[in-house]
Scaffold this motif. Structure first.
Motif, PDB file in Angstrom:
ATOM      1  N   LEU A  63      80.832   3.270  50.213  1.00 48.41           N
ATOM      2  CA  LEU A  63      81.722   2.152  50.562  1.00 48.41           C
ATOM      3  C   LEU A  63      82.502   2.460  51.836  1.00 48.41           C
ATOM      4  CD1 LEU A  63      83.124   1.589  46.939  1.00 48.41           C
ATOM      5  CD2 LEU A  63      81.290   0.311  48.060  1.00 48.41           C
ATOM      6  N   GLN A  64      82.885   1.370  52.519  1.00 53.54           N
ATOM      7  CA  GLN A  64      83.656   1.552  53.757  1.00 53.54           C
ATOM      8  C   GLN A  64      85.069   2.067  53.443  1.00 53.54           C
ATOM      9  OE1 GLN A  64      83.287  -2.419  55.206  1.00 53.54           O
ATOM     10  NE2 GLN A  64      81.291  -2.032  56.129  1.00 53.54           N
ATOM     11  N   ASP A  65      85.686   1.451  52.435  1.00 50.05           N
ATOM     12  CA  ASP A  65      87.062   1.829  52.068  1.00 50.05           C
ATOM     13  C   ASP A  65      87.157   2.073  50.577  1.00 50.05           C
ATOM     14  OD1 ASP A  65      88.264   1.389  54.674  1.00 50.05           O
ATOM     15  OD2 ASP A  65      87.706  -0.728  54.320  1.00 50.05           O
ATOM     16  N   GLU A  66      88.228   2.794  50.254  1.00 50.36           N
ATOM     17  CA  GLU A  66      88.517   3.075  48.839  1.00 50.36           C
ATOM     18  C   GLU A  66      88.875   1.745  48.154  1.00 50.36           C
ATOM     19  OE1 GLU A  66      88.603   6.319  46.455  1.00 50.36           O
ATOM     20  OE2 GLU A  66      89.639   6.895  48.292  1.00 50.36           O
ATOM     21  N   PRO A  67      88.133   1.333  47.125  1.00 48.07           N
ATOM     22  CA  PRO A  67      88.468   0.057  46.495  1.00 48.07           C
ATOM     23  C   PRO A  67      89.640   0.193  45.512  1.00 48.07           C
ATOM     24  CG  PRO A  67      86.539   0.993  45.470  1.00 48.07           C
ATOM     25  CD  PRO A  67      86.986   1.979  46.490  1.00 48.07           C
ATOM     26  N   GLY A  68      90.506  -0.844  45.563  1.00 47.62           N
ATOM     27  CA  GLY A  68      91.617  -0.835  44.625  1.00 47.62           C
ATOM     28  C   GLY A  68      91.123  -1.296  43.265  1.00 47.62           C
ATOM     29  N   LYS A  89      79.997   3.920  38.049  1.00 45.75           N
ATOM     30  CA  LYS A  89      81.056   4.929  38.136  1.00 45.75           C
ATOM     31  C   LYS A  89      81.602   4.925  39.568  1.00 45.75           C
ATOM     32  CE  LYS A  89      81.633   9.722  36.724  1.00 45.75           C
ATOM     33  NZ  LYS A  89      80.871  10.933  36.408  1.00 45.75           N
ATOM     34  N   PHE A  90      82.909   4.764  39.700  1.00 48.65           N
ATOM     35  CA  PHE A  90      83.530   4.780  41.034  1.00 48.65           C
ATOM     36  C   PHE A  90      83.942   6.208  41.368  1.00 48.65           C
ATOM     37  CE2 PHE A  90      83.727   0.375  39.947  1.00 48.65           C
ATOM     38  CZ  PHE A  90      83.531  -0.276  41.161  1.00 48.65           C
ATOM     39  N   ILE A  91      83.576   6.652  42.558  1.00 53.80           N
ATOM     40  CA  ILE A  91      83.927   8.007  43.007  1.00 53.80           C
ATOM     41  C   ILE A  91      84.859   7.858  44.228  1.00 53.80           C
ATOM     42  CG2 ILE A  91      83.022  10.269  43.779  1.00 53.80           C
ATOM     43  CD1 ILE A  91      81.879   9.508  41.072  1.00 53.80           C
ATOM     44  N   SER A  92      86.044   8.382  44.077  1.00 53.58           N
ATOM     45  CA  SER A  92      87.002   8.294  45.197  1.00 53.58           C
ATOM     46  C   SER A  92      86.687   9.363  46.242  1.00 53.58           C
ATOM     47  CB  SER A  92      88.420   8.478  44.657  1.00 53.58           C
ATOM     48  OG  SER A  92      88.543   9.805  44.177  1.00 53.58           O
ATOM     49  N   ARG A  93      87.347   9.296  47.430  1.00 52.80           N
ATOM     50  CA  ARG A  93      87.128  10.311  48.465  1.00 52.80           C
ATOM     51  C   ARG A  93      87.460  11.699  47.926  1.00 52.80           C
ATOM     52  NH1 ARG A  93      86.813   7.787  53.581  1.00 52.80           N
ATOM     53  NH2 ARG A  93      87.663   5.704  53.593  1.00 52.80           N
ATOM     54  N   ALA A  94      88.577  11.794  47.165  1.00 48.13           N
ATOM     55  CA  ALA A  94      89.027  13.092  46.642  1.00 48.13           C
ATOM     56  C   ALA A  94      88.006  13.654  45.645  1.00 48.13           C
ATOM     57  CB  ALA A  94      90.379  12.926  45.963  1.00 48.13           C
ATOM     58  N   GLN A  95      87.502  12.754  44.791  1.00 47.55           N
ATOM     59  CA  GLN A  95      86.500  13.216  43.792  1.00 47.55           C
ATOM     60  C   GLN A  95      85.220  13.679  44.493  1.00 47.55           C
ATOM     61  OE1 GLN A  95      86.557   9.564  41.537  1.00 47.55           O
ATOM     62  NE2 GLN A  95      87.232  10.653  39.668  1.00 47.55           N
ATOM     63  N   ALA A  96      84.843  12.947  45.556  1.00 45.42           N
ATOM     64  CA  ALA A  96      83.646  13.307  46.311  1.00 45.42           C
ATOM     65  C   ALA A  96      83.822  14.688  46.952  1.00 45.42           C
ATOM     66  CB  ALA A  96      83.367  12.270  47.384  1.00 45.42           C
ATOM     67  N   TYR A  97      85.026  14.924  47.481  1.00 48.09           N
ATOM     68  CA  TYR A  97      85.323  16.214  48.106  1.00 48.09           C
ATOM     69  C   TYR A  97      85.221  17.332  47.066  1.00 48.09           C
ATOM     70  CZ  TYR A  97      87.764  19.823  50.731  1.00 48.09           C
ATOM     71  OH  TYR A  97      88.091  20.999  51.357  1.00 48.09           O
ATOM     72  N   GLU A  98      85.816  17.096  45.910  1.00 50.37           N
ATOM     73  CA  GLU A  98      85.803  18.110  44.822  1.00 50.37           C
ATOM     74  C   GLU A  98      84.364  18.449  44.406  1.00 50.37           C
ATOM     75  OE1 GLU A  98      88.131  17.175  41.318  1.00 50.37           O
ATOM     76  OE2 GLU A  98      89.805  16.662  42.672  1.00 50.37           O
ATOM     77  N   ARG A  99      83.577  17.413  44.244  1.00 53.97           N
ATOM     78  CA  ARG A  99      82.175  17.620  43.842  1.00 53.97           C
ATOM     79  C   ARG A  99      81.421  18.448  44.877  1.00 53.97           C
ATOM     80  NH1 ARG A  99      79.003  12.306  41.931  1.00 53.97           N
ATOM     81  NH2 ARG A  99      79.982  11.949  39.915  1.00 53.97           N
ATOM     82  N   PHE A 100      81.658  18.057  46.137  1.00 55.82           N
ATOM     83  CA  PHE A 100      80.949  18.731  47.214  1.00 55.82           C
ATOM     84  C   PHE A 100      81.324  20.212  47.252  1.00 55.82           C
ATOM     85  CE2 PHE A 100      80.159  19.058  52.035  1.00 55.82           C
ATOM     86  CZ  PHE A 100      78.817  19.311  51.830  1.00 55.82           C
ATOM     87  N   ALA A 101      82.614  20.449  47.090  1.00 63.43           N
ATOM     88  CA  ALA A 101      83.105  21.840  47.106  1.00 63.43           C
ATOM     89  C   ALA A 101      82.462  22.608  45.948  1.00 63.43           C
ATOM     90  CB  ALA A 101      84.620  21.844  46.983  1.00 63.43           C
TER      91      ALA A 101
END
Lengths: 295, 235
Positions: A63-68, A89-101
């Motif tokens: 997605l372009q932006d984090e959806p509310g 399942k919605f994945i936020s930027r923070a969750q994506a970062y955590e997963r990647f790490a």
């Protein structure tokens, strides 16, 4: 002396006198079954792998932006408008970062200088199992990519498409090789029996003249066909099993076989192959004998 | 329909105006009519090419007639098929002129074959084979390969096979062609023994020593036609 005793004795005589051509037929039947079963084994395993792949299949909508929360609800509605899905399942930027790490494991230090919001937010859509044909997944992907907030849709297109095309090609190979090998087996058995008949024309003619019934003449040959079908398919399957074990041992460990969970036929399939082989060989013998008895 | 194991009929073989032609224009038999009674010994004589062998082949259904009716034990043998034909053939013993022996099998196996198709028990077959070989002075040839025997010995094996299953009708084609006088007598003794036990015997021969002093009926064929019948039907 009853019918079966006489027939078995006659069959024993036939086998003794024509053991060389019988061995050749047995070899042909074994090879036919081996080749067919080999392709069929790969095909069934690929189908299993396809199923497994289907289990893991999910579409990731970046997605372009984090959806509310309201936007999430709208998107959820839009997605289910196309078709029912198993999970969204919605994945936020923070969750994506955590997963990647987490995926990077020991190498996660490379992320130290990166901002925690550099990855785009996404939606993981798991389609229903019943809707997982390649065309359906493609259509779904196109639909999702047209949503106004979508950046990109990914589901491993190249890999999935190639895999499905490979399975389609393999099914054609299995059908073609199966049909050709079935014909080969029937004709080989029929011609071996015919050669035996020609070689023993005088004896069979005499049997008819002294009052042997058609069943008396025909049954030993049909039993020979039955035996060729049984032993030929058994040898073919035993050879394939040996090959399978060798491949399993030789290529054990993390490899493509490990990924696909390569398995041998179930007992039901083995019995089915043997029965089919017996039927084909018996039909081959019957056809040859019918021609002789009609003369 | 009457089976051969039913009560014996007075007439076992009946031919009515039977003809047999081979293409293009060979007339092997022309309008042959004949009746053979049960238990009779019947001689079919004539020169080579007279039609004797053809007549025997027609009676045992090895060939089909071009015209006419052939009945064996009251049944039109050329209309029979499958098990009925097989059962009737089991009751007809034929000693062929060309022997039709399995030359790669032993003498005992060749004789046994006619009893095996009737599902006789192995001890019965074995005893009968030995008995017949003794009668034809072939006891020492029990396990000999038939192809290695002399013509005369092969001829006797053929005869032994023809009578082994105790058939009710025995057709013999030139039974003594390769035999000396002493062996010929043994062969005739065996056939007479079969006749005594109720079998009908039709012998095709051109050996006049077999029928010269006989009181049995004789039919002479000449170029496919009946020339004369002695002691029975007149042509």
């Amino acid at each position: 002396m009853n019918f079966w005793f006489a027939v078995l004795r006659q069959m024993g005589r036939n086998l003794r006198q024509t053991w060389a051509s019988q061995c050749m037929t047995l070899l042909t039947v074994s090879l036919s079954v081996l080749i067919f079963a080999f392709f069929y084994l790969i095909y069934t395993n690929m189908l299993n792998a396809g199923d497994k792949l289907g289990d893991d299949l999910r579409l990731i909508v970046y997605l372009q932006d984090e959806p509310g929360p309201e936007m999430q609800e709208q998107l959820r509605r839009k997605i289910t408008d196309f078709d029912q899905v198993q999970e969204i399942k919605f994945i936020s930027r923070a969750q994506a970062y955590e997963r990647f790490a987490k995926q990077l494991g020991q190498n996660k230090d490379v992320l130290e200088d990166m901002p925690t919001d550099f990855l785009p937010p996404s939606i993981e859509v798991t389609p229903l199992k019943t809707l997982r044909s390649l065309n359906r997944v493609k259509l779904f992907s196109e639909y999702l990519s047209k949503l106004p907030v979508t950046l990109k849709v990914q589901y491993g297109q190249d890999w999935v498409e190639r895999f499905f095309y490979f399975i389609r090609l393999l099914s054609i190979v299995v059908i073609l090789s199966g049909s050709l090998l079935i014909l080969t087996t029937v004709f080989m058995v029929a011609y071996t029996i015919r050669l035996t008949i020609m070689g023993r024309q005088a004896e069979l003619e005499l049997l008819r003249l002294v009052g042997a019934t058609n069943d008396y003449i025909r049954t030993p040959f049909m039993l020979e066909g039955l035996m060729q079908g049984f032993f030929g398919s058994t040898f073919g399957l035993v050879s394939l099993y040996s090959l399978y074990q060798w491949i399993k041992i030789r290529f054990s460990g993390p490899g493509i076989l490990y990924l696909f969970n390569f398995t041998f036929f179930t007992p039901d399939t083995i019995v089915l192959i043997i029965i089919a082989s017996i039927l084909l060989c018996t039909v081959g013998s019957y056809m040859s004998m019918q021609k002789f008895l009609r003369i | 329909m009457t089976e051969m194991n039913a009560p014996p009929q007075p007439t076992i073989v009946e031919l009515i105006k039977v003809s047999k032609n081979y293409p293009p224009d060979v007339i092997a038999l022309a309008d042959v009519s004949l009746t053979v009674e049960t238990g009779e010994m019947f001689f079919l004589i004539g020169k080579s090419g007279a039609g004797k062998t053809t007549l025997l082949k027609l009676i045992c259904n090895m060939e089909t007639p071009s015209n006419g009716l052939i009945e064996v034990a009251g049944q039109n043998i050329h209309r029979l098929k499958g098990k009925k034909l097989a059962r009737l053939r089991q009751k007809i013993g034929v000693a062929y002129q060309d022997f039709k022996l399995l030359t790669d099998r032993t003498v005992a196996e060749n004789i046994a074959i006619s009893m095996e198709v009737s599902y006789k028990k192995p001890p019965v077959i074995s005893k009968r084979v030995k008995d017949l070989l003794a009668q034809l002075e072939l006891s020492d040839k029990h396990d000999a390969i038939t192809g290695e025997l002399s013509r005369g010995e092969q001829q006797r094996v053929t005869l032994a096979r023809a009578v082994a299953n105790s058939p009710t009708l025995i057709l013999v084609d030139e039974p003594t062609g390769n035999l000396d006088a002493a062996t010929t007598e043994k062969v005739m003794n065996l056939l007479n023994k079969c006749k005594s036990s109720g079998a009908t015997i039709i012998i095709a021969t051109h050996d006049d020593s077999l029928y010269r002093h006989t009181d049995h009926r004789i039919m002479e064929l000449c170029r496919g036609k009946i020339r004369r019948v002695n002691g029975g039907l007149q042509a």
